[in-house]
Design a protein around this motif. Structure first.
Motif, PDB file in Angstrom:
ATOM      1  N   ARG A  22      40.629  45.528  28.509  1.00  0.00           N
ATOM      2  CA  ARG A  22      41.830  44.878  28.258  1.00  0.00           C
ATOM      3  C   ARG A  22      41.175  43.153  27.943  1.00  0.00           C
ATOM      4  NH1 ARG A  22      46.454  47.501  31.695  1.00  0.00           N
ATOM      5  NH2 ARG A  22      46.522  49.345  30.747  1.00  0.00           N
ATOM      6  N   ALA A  23      41.820  42.465  27.187  1.00  0.00           N
ATOM      7  CA  ALA A  23      41.717  41.064  27.187  1.00  0.00           C
ATOM      8  C   ALA A  23      42.308  40.348  28.152  1.00  0.00           C
ATOM      9  CB  ALA A  23      42.250  40.164  25.681  1.00  0.00           C
ATOM     10  N   THR A  24      43.098  40.923  29.101  1.00  0.00           N
ATOM     11  CA  THR A  24      44.038  40.446  30.078  1.00  0.00           C
ATOM     12  C   THR A  24      43.362  41.016  31.143  1.00  0.00           C
ATOM     13  OG1 THR A  24      45.471  42.442  29.992  1.00  0.00           O
ATOM     14  CG2 THR A  24      46.137  40.232  28.849  1.00  0.00           C
ATOM     15  N   ALA A  76      26.566  39.123  29.016  1.00  0.00           N
ATOM     16  CA  ALA A  76      27.438  39.966  28.428  1.00  0.00           C
ATOM     17  C   ALA A  76      28.861  39.375  28.978  1.00  0.00           C
ATOM     18  CB  ALA A  76      27.533  41.538  28.568  1.00  0.00           C
ATOM     19  N   LEU A  77      28.962  39.227  30.242  1.00  0.00           N
ATOM     20  CA  LEU A  77      30.218  38.680  30.838  1.00  0.00           C
ATOM     21  C   LEU A  77      30.456  37.241  30.355  1.00  0.00           C
ATOM     22  CD1 LEU A  77      32.487  38.454  32.887  1.00  0.00           C
ATOM     23  CD2 LEU A  77      30.892  37.799  34.630  1.00  0.00           C
ATOM     24  N   LEU A  78      29.432  36.384  30.227  1.00  0.00           N
ATOM     25  CA  LEU A  78      29.804  34.879  29.740  1.00  0.00           C
ATOM     26  C   LEU A  78      30.511  35.147  28.319  1.00  0.00           C
ATOM     27  CD1 LEU A  78      29.658  32.165  30.528  1.00  0.00           C
ATOM     28  CD2 LEU A  78      27.264  32.189  29.576  1.00  0.00           C
ATOM     29  N   ALA A  79      29.697  35.916  27.649  1.00  0.00           N
ATOM     30  CA  ALA A  79      30.191  36.031  26.108  1.00  0.00           C
ATOM     31  C   ALA A  79      31.557  36.852  26.050  1.00  0.00           C
ATOM     32  CB  ALA A  79      29.136  37.075  25.211  1.00  0.00           C
ATOM     33  N   ALA A  80      31.936  37.765  26.900  1.00  0.00           N
ATOM     34  CA  ALA A  80      33.328  38.147  26.709  1.00  0.00           C
ATOM     35  C   ALA A  80      34.093  36.837  27.350  1.00  0.00           C
ATOM     36  CB  ALA A  80      33.460  39.285  27.867  1.00  0.00           C
ATOM     37  N   ASP A 121      33.779  33.739  26.965  1.00  0.00           N
ATOM     38  CA  ASP A 121      33.931  32.555  26.064  1.00  0.00           C
ATOM     39  C   ASP A 121      34.558  33.235  24.649  1.00  0.00           C
ATOM     40  OD1 ASP A 121      32.699  30.847  27.380  1.00  0.00           O
ATOM     41  OD2 ASP A 121      30.729  31.160  26.540  1.00  0.00           O
ATOM     42  N   GLY A 122      34.473  34.494  24.488  1.00  0.00           N
ATOM     43  CA  GLY A 122      35.228  35.085  23.232  1.00  0.00           C
ATOM     44  C   GLY A 122      36.612  35.594  23.418  1.00  0.00           C
ATOM     45  N   GLY A 123      37.140  35.241  24.588  1.00  0.00           N
ATOM     46  CA  GLY A 123      38.601  35.506  24.765  1.00  0.00           C
ATOM     47  C   GLY A 123      38.932  37.049  25.033  1.00  0.00           C
ATOM     48  N   ARG A 124      37.772  37.702  25.409  1.00  0.00           N
ATOM     49  CA  ARG A 124      37.736  39.163  25.468  1.00  0.00           C
ATOM     50  C   ARG A 124      38.240  39.612  27.083  1.00  0.00           C
ATOM     51  NH1 ARG A 124      33.328  38.605  22.510  1.00  0.00           N
ATOM     52  NH2 ARG A 124      32.097  39.618  24.090  1.00  0.00           N
ATOM     53  N   LEU A 125      38.226  38.590  27.745  1.00  0.00           N
ATOM     54  CA  LEU A 125      38.484  38.925  29.322  1.00  0.00           C
ATOM     55  C   LEU A 125      39.425  37.654  29.895  1.00  0.00           C
ATOM     56  CD1 LEU A 125      37.463  41.111  31.321  1.00  0.00           C
ATOM     57  CD2 LEU A 125      35.955  39.389  32.008  1.00  0.00           C
ATOM     58  N   ARG A 126      40.087  37.946  30.711  1.00  0.00           N
ATOM     59  CA  ARG A 126      40.861  36.955  31.282  1.00  0.00           C
ATOM     60  C   ARG A 126      40.108  36.007  32.352  1.00  0.00           C
ATOM     61  NH1 ARG A 126      46.623  38.034  34.944  1.00  0.00           N
ATOM     62  NH2 ARG A 126      46.751  36.057  35.421  1.00  0.00           N
ATOM     63  N   HIS A 152      33.054  26.979  34.550  1.00  0.00           N
ATOM     64  CA  HIS A 152      33.843  27.745  33.609  1.00  0.00           C
ATOM     65  C   HIS A 152      35.116  28.276  34.189  1.00  0.00           C
ATOM     66  CE1 HIS A 152      34.935  30.798  30.366  1.00  0.00           C
ATOM     67  NE2 HIS A 152      33.781  30.787  29.926  1.00  0.00           N
ATOM     68  N   GLU A 153      36.149  27.538  33.388  1.00  0.00           N
ATOM     69  CA  GLU A 153      37.502  27.510  33.841  1.00  0.00           C
ATOM     70  C   GLU A 153      38.213  28.950  33.996  1.00  0.00           C
ATOM     71  OE1 GLU A 153      40.213  27.420  29.496  1.00  0.00           O
ATOM     72  OE2 GLU A 153      39.975  25.690  31.058  1.00  0.00           O
ATOM     73  N   LYS A 154      37.375  30.100  33.577  1.00  0.00           N
ATOM     74  CA  LYS A 154      37.607  31.405  33.910  1.00  0.00           C
ATOM     75  C   LYS A 154      37.150  32.015  35.243  1.00  0.00           C
ATOM     76  CE  LYS A 154      39.211  32.271  29.227  1.00  0.00           C
ATOM     77  NZ  LYS A 154      38.971  33.065  27.799  1.00  0.00           N
ATOM     78  N   VAL A 155      36.388  31.244  35.727  1.00  0.00           N
ATOM     79  CA  VAL A 155      35.506  31.949  36.703  1.00  0.00           C
ATOM     80  C   VAL A 155      35.688  31.279  38.259  1.00  0.00           C
ATOM     81  CG1 VAL A 155      33.189  32.525  37.428  1.00  0.00           C
ATOM     82  CG2 VAL A 155      33.645  32.760  34.918  1.00  0.00           C
ATOM     83  N   LEU A 156      35.851  32.167  39.143  1.00  0.00           N
ATOM     84  CA  LEU A 156      35.755  31.552  40.253  1.00  0.00           C
ATOM     85  C   LEU A 156      34.448  32.009  41.044  1.00  0.00           C
ATOM     86  CD1 LEU A 156      39.487  32.904  41.463  1.00  0.00           C
ATOM     87  CD2 LEU A 156      38.692  30.467  40.942  1.00  0.00           C
ATOM     88  N   VAL A 157      33.766  31.109  41.367  1.00  0.00           N
ATOM     89  CA  VAL A 157      32.403  31.333  42.293  1.00  0.00           C
ATOM     90  C   VAL A 157      32.520  31.138  43.716  1.00  0.00           C
ATOM     91  CG1 VAL A 157      29.913  30.392  42.204  1.00  0.00           C
ATOM     92  CG2 VAL A 157      31.131  30.754  39.889  1.00  0.00           C
ATOM     93  N   THR A 158      32.055  32.233  44.446  1.00  0.00           N
ATOM     94  CA  THR A 158      31.655  32.003  45.844  1.00  0.00           C
ATOM     95  C   THR A 158      30.482  32.390  46.110  1.00  0.00           C
ATOM     96  OG1 THR A 158      32.746  34.301  45.959  1.00  0.00           O
ATOM     97  CG2 THR A 158      34.344  32.479  46.338  1.00  0.00           C
ATOM     98  N   PRO A 159      29.688  31.803  47.024  1.00  0.00           N
ATOM     99  CA  PRO A 159      28.493  31.809  47.460  1.00  0.00           C
ATOM    100  C   PRO A 159      28.000  33.200  48.235  1.00  0.00           C
ATOM    101  CG  PRO A 159      29.319  30.389  48.920  1.00  0.00           C
ATOM    102  CD  PRO A 159      30.347  30.963  47.871  1.00  0.00           C
ATOM    103  N   HIS A 160      28.215  34.339  47.620  1.00  0.00           N
ATOM    104  CA  HIS A 160      27.724  35.505  48.572  1.00  0.00           C
ATOM    105  C   HIS A 160      28.367  35.630  49.961  1.00  0.00           C
ATOM    106  CE1 HIS A 160      24.804  38.992  48.098  1.00  0.00           C
ATOM    107  NE2 HIS A 160      25.750  39.537  48.968  1.00  0.00           N
TER     108      HIS A 160
END
Length: 321
Positions: free
Chosen positions: A224-226, A242-246, A248-253, A274-282
């Motif tokens: 789902r795009a959401t 593939a995650l980055l493309a999804a 950027d393409g609005g195919r993942l919330r 990236h405004e749609k990504v939360l990064v944490t250091p393992h």
């Protein structure tokens, strides 16, 4: 009771030495706190048993030093993943892991990330930083569907918490069987029909030949795009391109990522900004008591080893867990 020579390969070896001194008084225990010195430490201590963790991020793990030693009979991996050792001859050396030692914390991390997206905390933080009183409408996770990839200790702890929050929980494991807190349990072959049912997808898998790039372009196309992806597994389970493309393409919330193909994550990587990504250091498993819990488990296993009994958490090199 046997007294094998033990080597602790860790940057927190003092914790392990104290626990072993308490539980195994008189047992010879050596310490190595570097990658470069491991081969010599094994030789000098004539280690039969090695407790080892990955603690020097960005440097290649000294796999050959461990697996190339004729004297090492048991490698006790302090964490859950063993992909850095693959592969080994189980007839010559036994490898165990500490899977589940951080299951509760990792489940709480995943739950926290789901709540972060459902409540819109990243957007609220940006609005606060800009001193903007922006209209905002959070959404509940109650009634939403969670897809859990991997039903080990972390997956089970997560399912228990998700059910308490009123979610529907779908699980995927190599050998499907009904499990507490899971509404449905499926095989990996069923994933094409499951991606599109999930509002949240949690990756709690080891990295193996079967799971490498399991979450790929086809998976993102079916989601789902959401949907929101949360990854606490190992870098390589999710196809980062593939995650980055999804995204950027609005195919993942969005995505919350604690593991990456390259660690530390390079400063120029697009995930950082990236405004749609939360990064944490393992860090999803790295609470203050993690090392102590891992060493406590090793100590119990070492007692069994000294008595000539079977070890717990033996890893199958073919399966990877």
């Amino acid at each position: 009771m046997r007294s094998p020579s033990v080597l602790i390969h860790s940057d927190e070896a003092a914790i392990g030495r104290e626990i072993l001194a308490r539980d195994h008084p008189g047992l010879p225990v050596a310490i190595c706190d570097s990658y470069a010195g491991l081969a010599e430490a094994i030789r000098a201590s004539e280690a039969e048993v090695v407790y080892s963790t990955r603690f020097m991020r960005g440097e290649p793990f000294p796999r050959a030093a461990l697996l190339g030693s004729a004297g090492v009979r048991w490698i006790s991996v302090g964490g859950s993943g063993t992909d850095h050792l693959h592969s080994w001859d189980p007839a010559r050396v036994t490898v165990t892991n500490a899977a589940g030692v951080a299951a509760d914390l990792m489940a709480e991390y995943i739950l926290g990330m789901m709540l972060s997206f459902s409540l819109g905390l990243p957007a609220l933080a940006r609005a606060q930083h800009a001193r903007t009183w922006a209209s905002h409408q959070p959404e509940p996770i109650q009634g939403r569907t969670l897809l859990v990839l991997g039903m080990g200790g972390t997956g089970q702890a997560l399912a228990q918490r998700a059910k308490a929050m009123g979610m529907k929980v779908l699980g995927v494991r190599a050998r499907p069987a009904p499990a507490a807190s899971f509404d449905e349990v499926h095989a990996a072959a069923d994933l094409p029909a499951l991606w599109g049912r999930a509002d949240y997808i949690a990756c709690c898998l080891p990295l193996t030949a079967a799971t490498r790039a399991l979450v790929d372009a086809a998976a993102f196309a079916a989601m789902r795009a959401t949907a929101v992806l949360i990854d606490v597994s190992r870098g390589g389970v999710v196809d980062e391109g593939a995650l980055l493309a999804a995204l950027d393409g609005g195919r993942l919330r969005g995505a919350a990522l604690d593991v990456f193909l390259t660690e530390p994550l390079p400063p120029g990587h697009p995930f950082w900004t990236h405004e749609k990504v939360l990064v944490t250091p393992h860090c999803s498993s790295a609470d203050a008591q993690w090392s102590a819990r891992s060493f406590e488990r090793f100590s119990r296993n070492l007692a069994a080893y000294r008595r000539g009994e079977g070890l717990a958490n033996v890893v199958d090199p073919q399966r990877g867990y």
